[in-house]
Design a protein around this motif. Structure first.
Motif, PDB file in Angstrom:
ATOM      1  N   LEU A  49      -5.925   3.163  -9.477  1.00 26.31           N
ATOM      2  CA  LEU A  49      -4.504   2.934  -9.686  1.00 26.31           C
ATOM      3  C   LEU A  49      -3.861   4.295  -9.916  1.00 26.31           C
ATOM      4  N   TRP A  50      -2.744   4.579  -9.204  1.00 27.58           N
ATOM      5  CA  TRP A  50      -2.107   5.874  -9.362  1.00 27.58           C
ATOM      6  C   TRP A  50      -0.608   5.790  -9.070  1.00 27.58           C
ATOM      7  N   PRO A  51       0.171   6.627  -9.773  1.00 30.35           N
ATOM      8  CA  PRO A  51       1.614   6.698  -9.517  1.00 30.35           C
ATOM      9  C   PRO A  51       1.919   7.820  -8.530  1.00 30.35           C
ATOM     10  N   THR A  52       3.027   7.677  -7.835  1.00 32.20           N
ATOM     11  CA  THR A  52       3.547   8.763  -7.009  1.00 32.20           C
ATOM     12  C   THR A  52       5.041   8.882  -7.282  1.00 32.20           C
ATOM     13  N   LEU A  53       5.555  10.058  -7.046  1.00 28.49           N
ATOM     14  CA  LEU A  53       6.992  10.288  -7.075  1.00 28.49           C
ATOM     15  C   LEU A  53       7.436  10.478  -5.639  1.00 28.49           C
ATOM     16  N   GLY A  54       8.539   9.865  -5.287  1.00 27.66           N
ATOM     17  CA  GLY A  54       9.027   9.968  -3.924  1.00 27.66           C
ATOM     18  C   GLY A  54      10.453  10.459  -3.889  1.00 27.66           C
ATOM     19  N   ARG A  55      10.792  10.995  -2.729  1.00 30.11           N
ATOM     20  CA  ARG A  55      12.170  11.416  -2.468  1.00 30.11           C
ATOM     21  C   ARG A  55      12.479  11.117  -1.014  1.00 30.11           C
ATOM     22  N   VAL A  56      13.575  10.398  -0.817  1.00 31.06           N
ATOM     23  CA  VAL A  56      13.983  10.072   0.550  1.00 31.06           C
ATOM     24  C   VAL A  56      14.433  11.361   1.222  1.00 31.06           C
ATOM     25  N   HIS A  57      13.836  11.630   2.356  1.00 22.49           N
ATOM     26  CA  HIS A  57      14.095  12.865   3.092  1.00 22.49           C
ATOM     27  C   HIS A  57      15.233  12.682   4.092  1.00 22.49           C
ATOM     28  N   ARG A  58      15.196  11.547   4.828  1.00 16.93           N
ATOM     29  CA  ARG A  58      16.191  11.351   5.884  1.00 16.93           C
ATOM     30  C   ARG A  58      16.398   9.856   6.123  1.00 16.93           C
ATOM     31  N   VAL A  59      17.662   9.470   6.279  1.00 12.01           N
ATOM     32  CA  VAL A  59      18.016   8.105   6.661  1.00 12.01           C
ATOM     33  C   VAL A  59      18.981   8.210   7.829  1.00 12.01           C
ATOM     34  N   ARG A  60      18.561   7.702   8.967  1.00  8.46           N
ATOM     35  CA  ARG A  60      19.437   7.620  10.136  1.00  8.46           C
ATOM     36  C   ARG A  60      19.562   6.141  10.464  1.00  8.46           C
ATOM     37  N   GLU A  61      20.722   5.580  10.189  1.00  4.07           N
ATOM     38  CA  GLU A  61      20.969   4.139  10.275  1.00  4.07           C
ATOM     39  C   GLU A  61      20.399   3.528  11.550  1.00  4.07           C
ATOM     40  N   CYS A  81       0.505   0.162  -1.833  1.00  2.00           N
ATOM     41  CA  CYS A  81       1.640   0.188  -2.748  1.00  2.00           C
ATOM     42  C   CYS A  81       1.798  -1.170  -3.409  1.00  2.00           C
ATOM     43  N   ARG A  82       1.907  -1.172  -4.702  1.00  2.08           N
ATOM     44  CA  ARG A  82       2.095  -2.424  -5.435  1.00  2.08           C
ATOM     45  C   ARG A  82       3.546  -2.644  -5.822  1.00  2.08           C
ATOM     46  N   ALA A  83       4.266  -1.546  -6.083  1.00  2.99           N
ATOM     47  CA  ALA A  83       5.669  -1.663  -6.484  1.00  2.99           C
ATOM     48  C   ALA A  83       6.355  -0.317  -6.320  1.00  2.99           C
ATOM     49  N   VAL A  84       7.660  -0.377  -6.110  1.00  3.26           N
ATOM     50  CA  VAL A  84       8.493   0.826  -6.084  1.00  3.26           C
ATOM     51  C   VAL A  84       9.673   0.585  -7.003  1.00  3.26           C
ATOM     52  N   TRP A  85       9.936   1.569  -7.838  1.00  3.87           N
ATOM     53  CA  TRP A  85      11.117   1.527  -8.684  1.00  3.87           C
ATOM     54  C   TRP A  85      12.092   2.556  -8.144  1.00  3.87           C
ATOM     55  N   LEU A  86      13.247   2.058  -7.707  1.00  2.72           N
ATOM     56  CA  LEU A  86      14.327   2.882  -7.181  1.00  2.72           C
ATOM     57  C   LEU A  86      15.503   2.691  -8.124  1.00  2.72           C
ATOM     58  N   PRO A  87      15.861   3.726  -8.907  1.00  2.00           N
ATOM     59  CA  PRO A  87      16.878   3.541  -9.942  1.00  2.00           C
ATOM     60  C   PRO A  87      18.233   3.064  -9.431  1.00  2.00           C
ATOM     61  N   ARG A  88      18.687   3.576  -8.291  1.00  2.00           N
ATOM     62  CA  ARG A  88      20.009   3.226  -7.790  1.00  2.00           C
ATOM     63  C   ARG A  88      19.964   2.887  -6.309  1.00  2.00           C
ATOM     64  N   PRO A  89      19.571   1.640  -5.986  1.00  2.00           N
ATOM     65  CA  PRO A  89      19.567   1.256  -4.568  1.00  2.00           C
ATOM     66  C   PRO A  89      20.999   1.202  -4.030  1.00  2.00           C
ATOM     67  N   PRO A  90      21.173   1.323  -2.752  1.00  2.00           N
ATOM     68  CA  PRO A  90      20.153   1.471  -1.719  1.00  2.00           C
ATOM     69  C   PRO A  90      19.674   2.922  -1.610  1.00  2.00           C
ATOM     70  N   ILE A 146       3.949   2.753  -7.444  1.00  2.00           N
ATOM     71  CA  ILE A 146       2.697   2.417  -8.134  1.00  2.00           C
ATOM     72  C   ILE A 146       1.753   1.916  -7.045  1.00  2.00           C
ATOM     73  N   ASN A 147       0.607   2.557  -6.944  1.00  2.00           N
ATOM     74  CA  ASN A 147      -0.339   2.292  -5.869  1.00  2.00           C
ATOM     75  C   ASN A 147      -1.684   1.857  -6.422  1.00  2.00           C
ATOM     76  N   ARG A 148      -2.378   1.064  -5.615  1.00  2.00           N
ATOM     77  CA  ARG A 148      -3.699   0.613  -6.032  1.00  2.00           C
ATOM     78  C   ARG A 148      -4.571   0.345  -4.815  1.00  2.00           C
ATOM     79  N   ARG A 149      -5.816   0.769  -4.915  1.00  2.00           N
ATOM     80  CA  ARG A 149      -6.846   0.431  -3.936  1.00  2.00           C
ATOM     81  C   ARG A 149      -8.128   0.207  -4.724  1.00  2.00           C
ATOM     82  N   GLY A 150      -8.619  -1.023  -4.683  1.00  2.00           N
ATOM     83  CA  GLY A 150      -9.807  -1.359  -5.469  1.00  2.00           C
ATOM     84  C   GLY A 150      -9.560  -1.064  -6.935  1.00  2.00           C
ATOM     85  N   GLY A 209       6.061  -2.824  -1.717  1.00  2.00           N
ATOM     86  CA  GLY A 209       4.922  -3.546  -2.283  1.00  2.00           C
ATOM     87  C   GLY A 209       4.548  -4.783  -1.480  1.00  2.00           C
ATOM     88  N   ARG A 210       5.493  -5.342  -0.726  1.00  2.00           N
ATOM     89  CA  ARG A 210       5.215  -6.485   0.167  1.00  2.00           C
ATOM     90  C   ARG A 210       4.528  -6.023   1.445  1.00  2.00           C
TER      91      ARG A 210
END
Length: 163
Positions: free
Chosen positions: A63-75, A37-46, A56-60, A31-32
């Motif tokens: 306003l709309w929600p999306t569901l996301g899933r992390v696909h890949r994390v390579r440190e 994107c205005r905000a992301v809720w991640l139940p169990r970070p990281p 939660i997204n907004r343009r003008g 969101g920053r």
């Protein structure tokens, strides 16, 4: 003209890859960075591969929600996630972190997951109705949003103590 289904933008950040990766992979920061994107809720970070989150997204006025899933994390190298809305795949977003001098080349990429066919047309219609983005405008809006996101991440990373 054929529809463009992918895009990437890069910038050089005055911080090492570990710092940039840490900032970007903390989805609660999105969101920053993002102008939509205005905000992301991640139940169990990281965030880890397989982690689910809500955006939660907004343009003008849209306003709309999306569901996301992390696909890949390579440190310190890559962070990739997929988003969907109303059960339909929408896009894959990702970031690559490559050392460049004392800093990092940060690349943001986007891949449109709205396929041809009935589900793709439904996803396009939902994008137009709920996000106010017709398919013909999507690439230009995403490019501008990516430039803003990269600039914001670069400023924040440069301000982090890392020397």
């Amino acid at each position: 003209m054929e529809r463009r289904r992918s895009l990437e933008e890069s910038t050089v950040v005055d911080a090492p890859p570990a710092v940039v990766h840490r900032l970007v992979s903390d989805l609660r920061n999105m969101g920053r960075w993002s102008p939509e994107c205005r905000a992301v809720w991640l139940p169990r970070p990281p965030a880890r591969a397989g982690s689910r989150f809500v955006g939660i997204n907004r343009r003008g006025p849209f306003l709309w929600p999306t569901l996301g899933r992390v696909h890949r994390v390579r440190e310190d190298r890559e962070f990739v996630f997929d988003v969907s809305a109303f059960g339909l795949p929408i896009a894959r977003w990702g970031y690559r972190f490559e050392p460049e001098g004392a800093g990092t080349r940060l690349t943001e990429f986007w891949q449109d997951l709205r396929t041809d066919g009935r589900r793709g047309r439904a996803a396009d219609l939902l994008g137009t109705v709920f996000a106010g983005t017709a398919p013909a405008r999507r690439v230009a809006l995403n490019r501008a949003g990516m430039r803003t996101t990269l600039d914001r991440v670069a400023r924040a990373a440069a301000a982090e103590p890392h020397r």
